[in-house]
Each structure stands twice: as C-alpha cells, then as structure tokens.
Design an enzyme around this catalytic site. Structure first.
Site, PDB file in Angstrom:
ATOM      1  N   THR A 207      -0.614  20.915 -17.784  1.00 19.32           N
ATOM      2  CA  THR A 207      -1.055  21.887 -18.801  1.00 19.32           C
ATOM      3  C   THR A 207      -2.367  22.502 -18.339  1.00 19.32           C
ATOM      4  O   THR A 207      -3.395  21.823 -18.284  1.00 19.32           O
ATOM      5  CB  THR A 207      -1.261  21.207 -20.167  1.00 19.32           C
ATOM      6  OG1 THR A 207      -0.064  20.551 -20.541  1.00 19.32           O
ATOM      7  CG2 THR A 207      -1.639  22.238 -21.224  1.00 19.32           C
TER       8      THR A 207
ATOM      9  N   LYS B 152      -9.098  19.254 -24.142  1.00 20.36           N
ATOM     10  CA  LYS B 152      -8.998  20.262 -23.059  1.00 20.36           C
ATOM     11  C   LYS B 152      -8.070  21.413 -23.487  1.00 20.36           C
ATOM     12  O   LYS B 152      -8.377  22.590 -23.308  1.00 20.36           O
ATOM     13  CB  LYS B 152      -8.472  19.558 -21.799  1.00 20.36           C
ATOM     14  CG  LYS B 152      -8.131  20.425 -20.610  1.00 20.36           C
ATOM     15  CD  LYS B 152      -6.637  20.605 -20.364  1.00 20.36           C
ATOM     16  CE  LYS B 152      -5.813  19.377 -20.234  1.00 20.36           C
ATOM     17  NZ  LYS B 152      -4.382  19.599 -20.044  1.00 20.36           N
TER      18      LYS B 152
ATOM     19  N   LYS C 294       2.466  26.870 -23.900  1.00 20.37           N
ATOM     20  CA  LYS C 294       2.084  25.458 -24.026  1.00 20.37           C
ATOM     21  C   LYS C 294       0.764  25.320 -24.801  1.00 20.37           C
ATOM     22  O   LYS C 294       0.618  24.444 -25.658  1.00 20.37           O
ATOM     23  CB  LYS C 294       1.964  24.850 -22.623  1.00 20.37           C
ATOM     24  CG  LYS C 294       1.416  23.433 -22.576  1.00 20.37           C
ATOM     25  CD  LYS C 294       2.307  22.439 -23.270  1.00 20.37           C
ATOM     26  CE  LYS C 294       1.660  21.057 -23.319  1.00 20.37           C
ATOM     27  NZ  LYS C 294       2.311  20.165 -24.261  1.00 20.37           N
TER      28      LYS C 294
END
Ligand code: NDP
Ligand code: SSN
Length: 339
Positions: free
Chosen positions: A141, A284, A216
């Site tokens: 990701t 994150k 995502k």
C-alpha cells in the site's frame, strides 16, 4: 475533470483447484456455471515467481503460491523470515535484483512508500534484474506518486509493471481471499491473473497506474475512521453502564454491521490487540489519504481527526499492535484531558 478509470472485476465464485507441476504453476479454476470465468482462468501460469517482503501479508501470500505448485523464489530484508517458506519448497536469492533476474514475474509486499522504492529502485533493487518480458507486481500500500515512480523505473528496463494493493488482512491472506486493486499493464494483469486467483477471491482492473493505489487509500481511510468511531462507541457504552459486548452484538445485527466490528470488537473489550493490521500502517494510510485529498482540494475532516488519534496511539508505543489499539489513545485522552 479526471477521466473515469476503466474497471474490470473478476470474482472467484468457487474454490480453485490447484495442480502441482514441476517448475510451473498450473491452476484450474472452478467457476459457477452462471458466472463467466475471468480472462485467463484455467490458462495457468508458466514461469518462475519471485516474492519480496515476507511480513504479516507477504509470508502467507507467498506460501499460498508455493502450495499451489508455483516455483517461488523469496527474499526478505530480515533473512530468517524466509525460513518457513524455504521449508515449504521456496528458493532463496540474496537481493531483490537477483530475485528479479531469476524470475519471470516478481511480487513485492513492502511496509510503506520508502521501503517499496528502496526494494524496487535502490542499490541491488528489483529494477536491476528486470528486462523485457519480465513483470513486477507491487502489492504494497503506497501513494500514487510512489507507484508511478516505481512503475517508471521498472518499465525503463523494458519490463512491465502492475500495481496491485490488496484489501483484506492476515486471515484473508492466509485463506487466499484477498481483493486485488490492480492498475497498469493490462497484459501483465492477464498473465498474472491465475496467481492473483491463488492469493485472492476477486480482482479489479482500474486502468492507469495510480488508480489502484488511490482506491486502496480511499478504502483504508474509510476503515480507519470507522475504527475510531467504533472505539468511541465501545468506550461510551461502558461509561453509561452498558455491556460493550452487547453493543458489538447489536451492531452485528443491524445496518452498520461489518466483519471488522464482529472480529475485533470482543478482543477490544478485553483490551487485547493481536496484530493483523499494524497500527503504524493504518496511520501511514491515513497520512497518504490526507495527501491524496489535498491534491484535489477535498476536505476530509473526519479522517484528519482520526489520523491524530492514530498518531497519539503511536506515541503511546502501540505502533506494532493491531490498529484496533487506537481505542487506547481515547482512553489516554480521558486520563489526561487537554486544557
Ligand atoms: N497487515 C494487513 O492487514 C495489511 C497490510 N497491507 C499493506 O501491506 C504492506 C505490508 O504489510 P504487512 O505485511 O502487514 O507489514 P509488515 O510490517 O508485517 O511487513 C513489512 C515488510 O516490509 C519489509 N520492509 C520494511 N522496511 C524495509 C526496508 N527499508 N527495506 C526492505 N524491506 C523492508 C519488512 O522486512 P523485515 O521483515 O526485514 O522487517 C517486511 O517484509 C503494507 O504496505 C501494508 O499497509 C495491506 C492490506 C492488509
Ligand atoms: O490495509 C489493510 C486492510 C485490512 C483489511 O482490509 O482488513
């Protein structure tokens, strides 16, 4: 206005039948007769598969490829994490470049943008082993700019690039039930489809590189905010004298039911956070989603507030716990209210 992304969805309707073949991965997928098979189902994948990054997600994904009969070569920064895969029959190479050199297609499942770039483009990085005919599939990701940068490095060697971040956590990775959000080279997508079907239950092809990463991040920003809202509910229910386990049960039966609440709620009530999705990675993703929103001048205040809580949780030493440990940041705020 941005052009709408091309979307192709394929859903695995029934468990795949995996056949073992020496040096090749052969896979026959069984589909409900009413649903057409995806483009390359049943064609199998002939070739050597590399896998870089054997953390919580990478290890079970690589393991499923080996169990499906693929010829898999692994590399991980911490070499000892390769051992369980080597026991299953994987080969080892000493650098990402050597993995890419010895394989036809190489997957990478790295922690964050920095590690994804380092492993793909750094010294002894995968790009150094790439050449025409080879493919690189980054399932980490990361943000759209990072994915485009990696794609540029890989394609400058003549190789093909596909980004394919996944939705689904540790258990879906173990069970081969991930959801792939792919974008980039469509012929590489078709070539690796049998491999994606070993590791996942469905796959979306979303067009140009960046669209998979963006999808995502949007999914995970929703998830991160949902977890904060759920945590507030669990704490409030306790405070007003309700049994939070009953709250979990009530939510599971209604319109806001989500597997995430049923799965993580009971352990959150016990203040236990066994790691499936590390909190540091959720933070994150919120950080990257905020930057994505800023790039199109969209305000996402709920996500911004959630991000602050995950940052507090990290500062409490909870970075490697499951992201559901964000509830501890709320508890800490109660004990130390800001003036
Ligand atoms: N866990 C989950 O539920 C999900 C995670 N993701 C995403 O997948 C990715 C991987 O997640 P997960 O497996 O949970 O994470 P882990 O933290 O368990 O694994 C991270 C991997 O990245 C490697 N790594 C970190 N920094 C570097 C570096 N500088 N150079 C080389 N390798 C490095 C680690 O190597 P080492 O072993 O040496 O530390 C490890 O192999 C992340 O981007 C995450 O956001 C996506 C869906 C679900
Ligand atoms: O990136 C992590 C996603 C976790 C999940 O989809 O359950």
């Amino acid at each position: 206005m941005a052009a709408a992304a091309a979307t192709h969805l394929s859903v695995r309707a029934a468990p795949a039948l995996r056949l073992r073949g020496k040096g090749t991965c052969r896979l026959l997928s069984c589909y409900a007769s009413s649903s057409p098979p995806p483009p390359s189902s049943g064609e199998g994948f002939s070739g050597k598969v590399g896998f870089l990054g054997l953390g919580i997600m990478g290890a079970p994904m690589a393991s499923n490829l080996i169990k499906a009969g693929c010829d898999v070569t692994v590399w991980n920064r911490t070499k000892s994490k390769c051992d369980p895969l080597l026991s299953l029959g994987a080969k080892y190479e000493s650098s990402p470049a050597n993995v890419a050199l010895s394989c036809d297609v190489t997957f990478a499942m790295l922690a964050d943008p920095e590690s994804a770039v380092e492993v793909a483009c750094g010294a002894n990085g995968a790009a150094q082993g790439m050449a025409p005919g080879k493919g690189y599939v980054d399932v980490s990701t990361v943000d759209t700019a990072t994915s485009k940068l990696i794609g540029k490095h890989i394609t400058s060697t003549g190789a093909s690039f596909l980004e394919a971040p996944v939705s689904g956590s540790k258990k879906p990775a173990e069970d081969g039930l991930l959801i792939f959000l792919t974008a980039g080279d469509d012929s590489l997508y078709n070539r690796v489809a049998p491999l994606l079907d070993v590791m996942g239950k469905s796959r979306f092809f979303l067009g140009d590189v960046g669209n998979g990463a963006a999808m995502k991040l949007v999914v995970n920003m929703v998830m991160g905010s949902m977890m904060v809202s759920f945590s507030e509910g669990v704490l409030l229910s306790e405070k007003v004298g309700l049994d939070p386990n009953t709250l979990v049960e009530v939510i599971s039966q209604g319109a806001i039911s989500a597997p995430m609440f049923s799965l993580k709620g009971p352990s959150m009530v016990k203040a236990a956070y066994p790691t499936a999705f590390p909190l540091k990675h959720q933070q994150k993703d919120l950080r990257l989603a905020l930057a994505l929103a800023e790039s199109v001048s969209q305000s996402i205040p709920t996500v911004a507030a959630a991000n602050e809580l995950y940052k507090v949780a990290k500062s409490l030493g909870l970075a490697d716990q499951d992201f559901s440990a964000v509830i501890e940041a709320l508890k800490a705020k109660e004990q130390n209210p800001q003036p």
